[in-house]
Design a protein around this motif. Sequence first.
Motif, PDB file in Angstrom:
ATOM      1  N   ARG A  57      32.661  53.175  27.270  1.00 35.36           N
ATOM      2  CA  ARG A  57      33.452  53.638  28.411  1.00 35.36           C
ATOM      3  C   ARG A  57      33.961  52.455  29.235  1.00 35.36           C
ATOM      4  O   ARG A  57      35.105  52.435  29.677  1.00 35.36           O
ATOM      5  CB  ARG A  57      32.608  54.572  29.267  1.00 35.36           C
ATOM      6  N   ASP A  58      33.094  51.469  29.450  1.00 36.26           N
ATOM      7  CA  ASP A  58      33.515  50.283  30.201  1.00 36.26           C
ATOM      8  C   ASP A  58      34.636  49.546  29.486  1.00 36.26           C
ATOM      9  O   ASP A  58      35.572  49.051  30.130  1.00 36.26           O
ATOM     10  CB  ASP A  58      32.322  49.341  30.405  1.00 36.26           C
ATOM     11  N   ARG A  59      34.545  49.462  28.175  1.00 36.09           N
ATOM     12  CA  ARG A  59      35.582  48.767  27.414  1.00 36.09           C
ATOM     13  C   ARG A  59      36.918  49.511  27.505  1.00 36.09           C
ATOM     14  O   ARG A  59      37.974  48.891  27.614  1.00 36.09           O
ATOM     15  CB  ARG A  59      35.160  48.634  25.946  1.00 36.09           C
ATOM     16  N   ILE A  60      36.864  50.840  27.484  1.00 35.86           N
ATOM     17  CA  ILE A  60      38.102  51.624  27.592  1.00 35.86           C
ATOM     18  C   ILE A  60      38.784  51.351  28.928  1.00 35.86           C
ATOM     19  O   ILE A  60      39.987  51.089  28.999  1.00 35.86           O
ATOM     20  CB  ILE A  60      37.797  53.120  27.425  1.00 35.86           C
ATOM     21  N   TYR A  61      38.013  51.427  30.015  1.00 35.37           N
ATOM     22  CA  TYR A  61      38.608  51.264  31.343  1.00 35.37           C
ATOM     23  C   TYR A  61      38.970  49.819  31.658  1.00 35.37           C
ATOM     24  O   TYR A  61      39.913  49.549  32.401  1.00 35.37           O
ATOM     25  CB  TYR A  61      37.659  51.802  32.417  1.00 35.37           C
ATOM     26  N   SER A  62      38.224  48.852  31.103  1.00 38.22           N
ATOM     27  CA  SER A  62      38.453  47.457  31.463  1.00 38.22           C
ATOM     28  C   SER A  62      39.516  46.771  30.613  1.00 38.22           C
ATOM     29  O   SER A  62      40.170  45.842  31.074  1.00 38.22           O
ATOM     30  CB  SER A  62      37.139  46.667  31.364  1.00 38.22           C
TER      31      SER A  62
ATOM     32  N   ASN B  16      43.454  34.352  33.092  1.00 33.19           N
ATOM     33  CA  ASN B  16      42.239  34.605  32.306  1.00 33.19           C
ATOM     34  C   ASN B  16      41.489  33.309  32.027  1.00 33.19           C
ATOM     35  O   ASN B  16      40.250  33.253  32.110  1.00 33.19           O
ATOM     36  CB  ASN B  16      42.619  35.300  30.995  1.00 33.19           C
ATOM     37  N   ILE B  17      42.227  32.260  31.694  1.00 34.93           N
ATOM     38  CA  ILE B  17      41.589  30.957  31.452  1.00 34.93           C
ATOM     39  C   ILE B  17      40.887  30.459  32.709  1.00 34.93           C
ATOM     40  O   ILE B  17      39.744  29.981  32.678  1.00 34.93           O
ATOM     41  CB  ILE B  17      42.643  29.942  30.965  1.00 34.93           C
ATOM     42  N   LEU B  18      41.578  30.579  33.843  1.00 34.04           N
ATOM     43  CA  LEU B  18      40.967  30.168  35.110  1.00 34.04           C
ATOM     44  C   LEU B  18      39.738  31.016  35.415  1.00 34.04           C
ATOM     45  O   LEU B  18      38.695  30.487  35.845  1.00 34.04           O
ATOM     46  CB  LEU B  18      41.988  30.291  36.244  1.00 34.04           C
ATOM     47  N   GLY B  19      39.839  32.322  35.190  1.00 36.26           N
ATOM     48  CA  GLY B  19      38.700  33.193  35.433  1.00 36.26           C
ATOM     49  C   GLY B  19      37.510  32.861  34.544  1.00 36.26           C
ATOM     50  O   GLY B  19      36.356  32.906  34.990  1.00 36.26           O
ATOM     51  N   ASN B  20      37.781  32.525  33.284  1.00 35.00           N
ATOM     52  CA  ASN B  20      36.687  32.110  32.391  1.00 35.00           C
ATOM     53  C   ASN B  20      35.995  30.864  32.915  1.00 35.00           C
ATOM     54  O   ASN B  20      34.757  30.759  32.908  1.00 35.00           O
ATOM     55  CB  ASN B  20      37.231  31.846  30.986  1.00 35.00           C
ATOM     56  N   TYR B  21      36.789  29.907  33.370  1.00 35.80           N
ATOM     57  CA  TYR B  21      36.234  28.663  33.909  1.00 35.80           C
ATOM     58  C   TYR B  21      35.351  28.929  35.129  1.00 35.80           C
ATOM     59  O   TYR B  21      34.266  28.351  35.282  1.00 35.80           O
ATOM     60  CB  TYR B  21      37.368  27.713  34.275  1.00 35.80           C
TER      61      TYR B  21
ATOM     62  N   PRO C 166      29.175  33.159  41.037  1.00 35.57           N
ATOM     63  CA  PRO C 166      27.958  33.328  40.215  1.00 35.57           C
ATOM     64  C   PRO C 166      28.212  32.996  38.749  1.00 35.57           C
ATOM     65  O   PRO C 166      29.315  33.179  38.238  1.00 35.57           O
ATOM     66  CB  PRO C 166      27.631  34.814  40.392  1.00 35.57           C
ATOM     67  N   GLU C 167      27.179  32.505  38.076  1.00 37.05           N
ATOM     68  CA  GLU C 167      27.252  32.209  36.646  1.00 37.05           C
ATOM     69  C   GLU C 167      26.955  33.493  35.875  1.00 37.05           C
ATOM     70  O   GLU C 167      25.824  33.956  35.809  1.00 37.05           O
ATOM     71  CB  GLU C 167      26.248  31.118  36.289  1.00 37.05           C
ATOM     72  N   LEU C 168      27.997  34.071  35.239  1.00 32.93           N
ATOM     73  CA  LEU C 168      27.864  35.379  34.617  1.00 32.93           C
ATOM     74  C   LEU C 168      27.854  35.334  33.098  1.00 32.93           C
ATOM     75  O   LEU C 168      27.625  36.364  32.451  1.00 32.93           O
ATOM     76  CB  LEU C 168      29.004  36.298  35.089  1.00 32.93           C
TER      77      LEU C 168
ATOM     78  N   LEU D  63      34.765  40.146  32.552  1.00 39.79           N
ATOM     79  CA  LEU D  63      35.332  40.445  33.864  1.00 39.79           C
ATOM     80  C   LEU D  63      36.654  39.726  34.064  1.00 39.79           C
ATOM     81  O   LEU D  63      37.617  40.294  34.590  1.00 39.79           O
ATOM     82  CB  LEU D  63      34.336  40.035  34.958  1.00 39.79           C
ATOM     83  N   SER D  64      36.727  38.481  33.618  1.00 38.92           N
ATOM     84  CA  SER D  64      37.968  37.720  33.725  1.00 38.92           C
ATOM     85  C   SER D  64      39.093  38.372  32.932  1.00 38.92           C
ATOM     86  O   SER D  64      40.235  38.478  33.403  1.00 38.92           O
ATOM     87  CB  SER D  64      37.738  36.291  33.233  1.00 38.92           C
ATOM     88  N   THR D  65      38.781  38.835  31.716  1.00 37.09           N
ATOM     89  CA  THR D  65      39.783  39.516  30.888  1.00 37.09           C
ATOM     90  C   THR D  65      40.263  40.800  31.556  1.00 37.09           C
ATOM     91  O   THR D  65      41.465  41.097  31.578  1.00 37.09           O
ATOM     92  CB  THR D  65      39.204  39.831  29.504  1.00 37.09           C
TER      93      THR D  65
END
Length: 325
Positions: free
Chosen positions: A5-10, A45-50, A60-62, A69-71
Amino acid sequence: EMCIRDRIYSTLLPAALFNAFQQTANGMTDTAMPMTIVLSANALNILGNYLLIEGHWGLPELGLAGAGLSTAIARYVSLAGIVLFVLFSRRYAPCRQGWRQGRADHALRRKIAITSVPVMIQNGSEVMVWSFGAVVCGWYDSLQLAAYQITNTMSNLGFMMYLSFSIAVSIRVANKTGLRDISGMRLTARAGVMLNLCLSVLASMVFIFFSRALLHIFTPDEAVVRVALLLIAPLVLYQVFDALQVTLSNVVRGTSHVLPLLWTAIFCFLVAGVPVIWLLGWKAGLGSQGVYYSFSVVLLMACTLYYVFYRRTLRRLERQWSAPE
C-alpha cells in the motif's frame, strides 16, 4: 500488505498521474516541459538521497527508508509541477475548456481502452522476454545473472534513445493521421527510421569502444566484467533490429490501429521468443550469450511483422480516405 500500500501511494500513484499529464503534453507536441520537470525531479531526488540516507544538514539518518522518502517527494513534486503547468499555462487553455464543458461518454472511454490495452500488453510481452532471459541466466549461476543484468542496464543507453525518437514519430504520425495526410505519414515514418538507424550505429560504436569502461562503472568485479564483455557482440548485433521494431511499432500506434501490435508482440515475444531463449540459452548451453543472441532472432521477427502491418495499415487508410463519402 502495508508495504504494498505504501508503495502504491508513494511511487505508483504519482507516477501514473504524472504519465497521464505527460502524455497529454506530448500529444500537444510539448515535450520540453515534461522533460524539464523530470530532470528537475531527478536532481531533487539526488539531493534528497544525499540528505536523508546518511543524515546531512542536521536531518536524520534514514538509510534505505530515506532513499524511498526522497523518491516519493520527488515524484509528488513532479506531479504537482506538471499539474500546475497544465492548469495555468495559456497553451493548455483548450484542454481546460474541454475538461470544464465536456464529459467522456461510454464510446470515448471504450475507444481509449481499445487503443491502450493492446499497447499495454505489447509492452508487457517485451518486458517478459527480457525477464525470462534473466531467469535462464539465473539457472546457471550468479556470475551469469550479474553480467546479464549489468549489460541490460547498459543497453538501455541505446533503447531509451530509440524510444524517445519513436514517441516523437508517433506524435507526428498521429497529427498527420488526423489530417488524413498519407504522404506526411510515410515521410514521418521514413525520417524516424533513418534517425533511429543512425542512433543505433552510434550506440553500437559506444558499446564497442567503451564497453569495459561502462561495465566498470557498475562493478569492480573482473569476473563479472569478463562474462559481460562476451555479451557485447550480441548486444551490438540486435541494436538495428531494436531500433527498427520500436520505431515501426510507434508509427502504427500513431494511426491508432494498434490491435495488430498485440498479436505480433504475443507471437514474437512469448510464443516464439520464450522457446528461442530456452533453446539457445539453456538447451544449447550458451548461457547469457545464447540469451542475448536469441534477442536478435526475436527482434528481427518483430520488426519484420511491424513493417508488414505498417504497410497494410497505410494502404487501408489510403483506400478508406480516398473512397467517396
